[in-house]
Design an enzyme around this catalytic site. Sequence first.
Site, PDB file in Angstrom:
ATOM      1  N   HIS A  72       0.842  -1.194   0.000  1.00  0.00           N
ATOM      2  CA  HIS A  72       0.000   0.000   0.000  1.00  0.00           C
ATOM      3  C   HIS A  72       0.880   1.249   0.000  1.00  0.00           C
ATOM      4  CE1 HIS A  72      -3.856  -2.050   1.674  1.00  0.00           C
ATOM      5  NE2 HIS A  72      -3.395  -2.635   0.582  1.00  0.00           N
ATOM      6  N   GLU A  74       0.869   3.867   1.877  1.00  0.00           N
ATOM      7  CA  GLU A  74       1.335   4.246   3.213  1.00  0.00           C
ATOM      8  C   GLU A  74       2.562   3.424   3.612  1.00  0.00           C
ATOM      9  OE1 GLU A  74      -1.700   3.211   2.152  1.00  0.00           O
ATOM     10  OE2 GLU A  74      -3.104   3.439   3.792  1.00  0.00           O
ATOM     11  N   CYS A 100      -5.817   0.913   5.702  1.00  0.00           N
ATOM     12  CA  CYS A 100      -6.337  -0.369   6.170  1.00  0.00           C
ATOM     13  C   CYS A 100      -5.781  -0.631   7.575  1.00  0.00           C
ATOM     14  CB  CYS A 100      -5.926  -1.487   5.204  1.00  0.00           C
ATOM     15  SG  CYS A 100      -4.148  -1.874   5.245  1.00  0.00           S
ATOM     16  N   CYS A 103      -1.858  -1.027   7.610  1.00  0.00           N
ATOM     17  CA  CYS A 103      -1.155   0.254   7.468  1.00  0.00           C
ATOM     18  C   CYS A 103      -1.342   1.113   8.712  1.00  0.00           C
ATOM     19  CB  CYS A 103      -1.618   0.993   6.209  1.00  0.00           C
ATOM     20  SG  CYS A 103      -1.012   0.220   4.690  1.00  0.00           S
TER      21      CYS A 103
END
Length: 151
Positions: A72, A74, A100, A103
């Site tokens: 992801h 992040e 999520c 993260c």
Amino acid sequence: MEIQNDKQDLLDKRYMHMAQIWAGNSYCERRKVGALLIKDKMIISDGYNGTPSGFENICEDEFNKTKAYVLHAEANAITKVARSHNSSDGATLYVTASPCIECAKLIIQAGIVRVVYGELYHMQDGLELLSRAGIDVVFCDKINMTDENDN
């Protein structure tokens, strides 16, 4: 105080706009997500969703499902700053989609104190965990990114 809030709102919109532009670097087809880490009004890291370094830049399988090893935005921004001489402690993360749960755990451990996001991820458990950890979580409407001074 109102002037400072207006100035922060304007900065939030501008950094979010930059995160949207950065999302365009993603090779993912289903969703392109960008992230910027800001500390003391400086970009200290950036990231977008994609495969790990050295892997092919194909994020989806033959059934158009995201491959399990895709990182992801992040996570990419946080791991990138970890390899630098900067520290994310006290930083703000701008990300085009809400984090999520995985993260969110990285954000907490990285010492990030504020998260500004532009759209909801399909699950909100990451936002709930961030709030529980005392991290300032702010929604920035991506549709309303311009201000009257930009015309």
